[in-house]
Design a protein around this motif. Structure first.
Motif, PDB file in Angstrom:
ATOM      1  N   GLN A  73      17.539  30.515  90.684  1.00 49.12           N
ATOM      2  CA  GLN A  73      17.206  29.469  91.647  1.00 49.12           C
ATOM      3  C   GLN A  73      17.788  29.792  93.016  1.00 49.12           C
ATOM      4  O   GLN A  73      17.108  29.658  94.038  1.00 49.12           O
ATOM      5  CB  GLN A  73      17.741  28.121  91.158  1.00 49.12           C
ATOM      6  CG  GLN A  73      17.368  26.947  92.079  1.00 49.12           C
ATOM      7  CD  GLN A  73      17.969  25.641  91.589  1.00 49.12           C
ATOM      8  OE1 GLN A  73      18.812  25.621  90.697  1.00 49.12           O
ATOM      9  NE2 GLN A  73      17.535  24.543  92.183  1.00 49.12           N
ATOM     10  N   LYS A  74      19.042  30.233  93.024  1.00 48.67           N
ATOM     11  CA  LYS A  74      19.689  30.563  94.293  1.00 48.67           C
ATOM     12  C   LYS A  74      18.947  31.685  95.001  1.00 48.67           C
ATOM     13  O   LYS A  74      18.734  31.632  96.212  1.00 48.67           O
ATOM     14  CB  LYS A  74      21.143  30.977  94.050  1.00 48.67           C
ATOM     15  CG  LYS A  74      21.858  31.416  95.331  1.00 48.67           C
ATOM     16  CD  LYS A  74      23.305  31.730  95.091  1.00 48.67           C
ATOM     17  CE  LYS A  74      23.955  32.204  96.395  1.00 48.67           C
ATOM     18  NZ  LYS A  74      25.395  32.446  96.268  1.00 48.67           N
ATOM     19  N   ARG A  75      18.546  32.710  94.266  1.00 52.65           N
ATOM     20  CA  ARG A  75      17.829  33.840  94.844  1.00 52.65           C
ATOM     21  C   ARG A  75      16.574  33.357  95.583  1.00 52.65           C
ATOM     22  O   ARG A  75      16.303  33.776  96.706  1.00 52.65           O
ATOM     23  CB  ARG A  75      17.457  34.816  93.734  1.00 52.65           C
ATOM     24  CG  ARG A  75      16.856  36.120  94.212  1.00 52.65           C
ATOM     25  CD  ARG A  75      16.561  37.022  93.020  1.00 52.65           C
ATOM     26  NE  ARG A  75      17.774  37.476  92.359  1.00 52.65           N
ATOM     27  CZ  ARG A  75      18.024  37.341  91.064  1.00 52.65           C
ATOM     28  NH1 ARG A  75      17.146  36.722  90.278  1.00 52.65           N
ATOM     29  NH2 ARG A  75      19.138  37.811  90.548  1.00 52.65           N
ATOM     30  N   LYS A  76      15.826  32.458  94.965  1.00 54.20           N
ATOM     31  CA  LYS A  76      14.594  31.950  95.571  1.00 54.20           C
ATOM     32  C   LYS A  76      14.891  31.043  96.761  1.00 54.20           C
ATOM     33  O   LYS A  76      14.269  31.159  97.819  1.00 54.20           O
ATOM     34  CB  LYS A  76      13.771  31.178  94.538  1.00 54.20           C
ATOM     35  CG  LYS A  76      12.452  30.627  95.099  1.00 54.20           C
ATOM     36  CD  LYS A  76      11.674  29.861  94.061  1.00 54.20           C
ATOM     37  CE  LYS A  76      10.314  29.429  94.596  1.00 54.20           C
ATOM     38  NZ  LYS A  76      10.432  28.634  95.849  1.00 54.20           N
ATOM     39  N   VAL A  77      15.873  30.138  96.599  1.00 52.26           N
ATOM     40  CA  VAL A  77      16.184  29.185  97.662  1.00 52.26           C
ATOM     41  C   VAL A  77      16.704  29.902  98.899  1.00 52.26           C
ATOM     42  O   VAL A  77      16.292  29.596 100.027  1.00 52.26           O
ATOM     43  CB  VAL A  77      17.209  28.134  97.177  1.00 52.26           C
ATOM     44  CG1 VAL A  77      17.682  27.263  98.344  1.00 52.26           C
ATOM     45  CG2 VAL A  77      16.602  27.257  96.097  1.00 52.26           C
ATOM     46  N   VAL A  78      17.597  30.872  98.718  1.00 56.66           N
ATOM     47  CA  VAL A  78      18.147  31.599  99.859  1.00 56.66           C
ATOM     48  C   VAL A  78      17.038  32.328 100.619  1.00 56.66           C
ATOM     49  O   VAL A  78      16.978  32.286 101.852  1.00 56.66           O
ATOM     50  CB  VAL A  78      19.231  32.597  99.395  1.00 56.66           C
ATOM     51  CG1 VAL A  78      19.620  33.546 100.536  1.00 56.66           C
ATOM     52  CG2 VAL A  78      20.465  31.844  98.902  1.00 56.66           C
ATOM     53  N   LYS A  79      16.153  32.979  99.902  1.00 50.78           N
ATOM     54  CA  LYS A  79      15.036  33.685 100.551  1.00 50.78           C
ATOM     55  C   LYS A  79      14.139  32.698 101.298  1.00 50.78           C
ATOM     56  O   LYS A  79      13.718  32.958 102.428  1.00 50.78           O
ATOM     57  CB  LYS A  79      14.216  34.452  99.513  1.00 50.78           C
ATOM     58  CG  LYS A  79      13.079  35.292 100.104  1.00 50.78           C
ATOM     59  CD  LYS A  79      12.434  36.139  99.021  1.00 50.78           C
ATOM     60  CE  LYS A  79      11.354  37.047  99.623  1.00 50.78           C
ATOM     61  NZ  LYS A  79      10.182  36.281 100.104  1.00 50.78           N
ATOM     62  N   ASP A  80      13.852  31.553 100.678  1.00 51.50           N
ATOM     63  CA  ASP A  80      13.006  30.547 101.323  1.00 51.50           C
ATOM     64  C   ASP A  80      13.653  30.012 102.596  1.00 51.50           C
ATOM     65  O   ASP A  80      12.978  29.790 103.608  1.00 51.50           O
ATOM     66  CB  ASP A  80      12.724  29.390 100.362  1.00 51.50           C
ATOM     67  CG  ASP A  80      11.773  29.776  99.234  1.00 51.50           C
ATOM     68  OD1 ASP A  80      11.141  30.845  99.336  1.00 51.50           O
ATOM     69  OD2 ASP A  80      11.668  29.011  98.255  1.00 51.50           O
ATOM     70  N   ILE A  81      14.980  29.794 102.565  1.00 50.35           N
ATOM     71  CA  ILE A  81      15.683  29.304 103.755  1.00 50.35           C
ATOM     72  C   ILE A  81      15.570  30.313 104.886  1.00 50.35           C
ATOM     73  O   ILE A  81      15.271  29.962 106.036  1.00 50.35           O
ATOM     74  CB  ILE A  81      17.164  29.022 103.435  1.00 50.35           C
ATOM     75  CG1 ILE A  81      17.298  27.822 102.497  1.00 50.35           C
ATOM     76  CG2 ILE A  81      17.946  28.759 104.733  1.00 50.35           C
ATOM     77  CD1 ILE A  81      18.713  27.579 102.009  1.00 50.35           C
ATOM     78  N   TRP A  82      15.811  31.575 104.571  1.00 46.83           N
ATOM     79  CA  TRP A  82      15.713  32.620 105.589  1.00 46.83           C
ATOM     80  C   TRP A  82      14.323  32.647 106.220  1.00 46.83           C
ATOM     81  O   TRP A  82      14.186  32.706 107.442  1.00 46.83           O
ATOM     82  CB  TRP A  82      16.043  33.977 104.968  1.00 46.83           C
ATOM     83  CG  TRP A  82      17.486  34.352 105.117  1.00 46.83           C
ATOM     84  CD1 TRP A  82      18.531  33.912 104.368  1.00 46.83           C
ATOM     85  CD2 TRP A  82      18.041  35.229 106.096  1.00 46.83           C
ATOM     86  NE1 TRP A  82      19.699  34.455 104.805  1.00 46.83           N
ATOM     87  CE2 TRP A  82      19.440  35.274 105.860  1.00 46.83           C
ATOM     88  CE3 TRP A  82      17.501  35.981 107.123  1.00 46.83           C
ATOM     89  CZ2 TRP A  82      20.292  36.044 106.650  1.00 46.83           C
ATOM     90  CZ3 TRP A  82      18.357  36.762 107.902  1.00 46.83           C
ATOM     91  CH2 TRP A  82      19.730  36.784 107.659  1.00 46.83           C
ATOM     92  N   GLU A  83      13.303  32.624 105.397  1.00 51.71           N
ATOM     93  CA  GLU A  83      11.940  32.689 105.929  1.00 51.71           C
ATOM     94  C   GLU A  83      11.619  31.457 106.771  1.00 51.71           C
ATOM     95  O   GLU A  83      10.978  31.559 107.825  1.00 51.71           O
ATOM     96  CB  GLU A  83      10.945  32.837 104.780  1.00 51.71           C
ATOM     97  CG  GLU A  83      11.028  34.205 104.101  1.00 51.71           C
ATOM     98  CD  GLU A  83      10.037  34.359 102.976  1.00 51.71           C
ATOM     99  OE1 GLU A  83       9.515  33.322 102.494  1.00 51.71           O
ATOM    100  OE2 GLU A  83       9.783  35.512 102.564  1.00 51.71           O
ATOM    101  N   GLN A  84      12.071  30.296 106.329  1.00 51.00           N
ATOM    102  CA  GLN A  84      11.826  29.066 107.088  1.00 51.00           C
ATOM    103  C   GLN A  84      12.559  29.102 108.426  1.00 51.00           C
ATOM    104  O   GLN A  84      11.999  28.747 109.469  1.00 51.00           O
ATOM    105  CB  GLN A  84      12.261  27.841 106.286  1.00 51.00           C
ATOM    106  CG  GLN A  84      11.977  26.508 106.998  1.00 51.00           C
ATOM    107  CD  GLN A  84      12.317  25.307 106.136  1.00 51.00           C
ATOM    108  OE1 GLN A  84      12.409  25.397 104.900  1.00 51.00           O
ATOM    109  NE2 GLN A  84      12.503  24.168 106.764  1.00 51.00           N
ATOM    110  N   VAL A  85      13.824  29.525 108.401  1.00 49.00           N
ATOM    111  CA  VAL A  85      14.616  29.571 109.624  1.00 49.00           C
ATOM    112  C   VAL A  85      14.037  30.564 110.621  1.00 49.00           C
ATOM    113  O   VAL A  85      13.845  30.252 111.799  1.00 49.00           O
ATOM    114  CB  VAL A  85      16.072  29.932 109.289  1.00 49.00           C
ATOM    115  CG1 VAL A  85      16.835  30.319 110.563  1.00 49.00           C
ATOM    116  CG2 VAL A  85      16.780  28.756 108.623  1.00 49.00           C
TER     117      VAL A  85
END
Length: 219
Positions: A202-214
């Motif tokens: 879950q962390k792997r996906k969430v961290v990547k999603d945050i980076w892309e959103q930011v």
């Protein structure tokens, strides 16, 4: 930073010594993992898990996990393989990942460094070679300033940089873009969740999603 890592040269076309290139990579890893300098200095390159989408490391000590709970909890540093440059309009993508992989491979396979349990070793005076012992904080700070200037950061700005700030960058940008705190706790082990397989995925996906959103939001 990414451009200097990839080109290997400063703004005048001079070759950047290996010690400075590795420091620039370390700063990029710190930013990617939202980690402290001390986290990486308590991490072995041998702990690397190199996935298709991220670099992942298992530090043997962090401030976010109390000493009494280290055997029960294991922090994981996740660095998405994302380039700032690919989100900048009109600028080519500088893929720093292969260069980082080359350096990590050197430290993991070199007889002199394969057992080191820190990420940044001492360097020779000319910063062209590494010495198999941990770099002191005072020397590392000087190398940070030198490396940033070689990467094109103005001297006054480079001298203001230290070990701090890299950890909070993406978290602060996420806050500005109204990403919920409950989501941002996945960055840099801000939360205190145990590292189960489910949590790690879950962390792997969430961290990547945050980076892309930011990064999409700051275009």
């Amino acid at each position: 930073i990414e451009e200097a890592i990839v080109s290997g040269c400063d703004t005048q076309g001079n070759v950047i010594p290996a010690g400075c290139i590795w420091m620039l990579i370390i700063l990029r890893l710190l930013t990617g993992a939202s980690a402290r300098w001390s986290d990486l200095m308590h991490t072995s390159p041998a702990s690397l898990i190199d996935t298709a989408e991220s670099f992942e490391f298992l530090p043997w000590r962090t401030k976010t996990v109390k000493k009494s709970k280290r055997k029960k909890k294991q922090a994981i540093l996740i660095i998405p393989k994302i380039c700032f440059s690919e989100f900048c309009e009109g600028k080519r993508k500088y893929d720093w990942v292969p260069v980082a992989q080359d350096y990590l491979r050197f430290f993991r396979e070199s007889e002199a460094f394969k057992d080191m349990d820190y990420m940044f070793p001492a360097v020779t005076r000319d910063m062209k070679a590494f010495i198999p012992r941990p770099c002191s904080d005072s020397m590392a700070l000087r190398i940070i300033h030198d490396s940033l200037q070689r990467a094109g950061v103005p001297r006054e700005q480079a001298l203001e940089m230290s070990f701090h700030g890299w950890r909070a960058l993406i978290n602060e940008w996420g806050f500005q873009q109204l990403i919920p705190k409950s989501t941002r706790t996945f960055l840099g082990n801000w939360g205190s969740e145990e590292m189960t397989d489910t949590y790690t995925r879950q962390k792997r996906k969430v961290v990547k999603d945050i980076w892309e959103q930011v990064l999409t939001g700051i275009r």
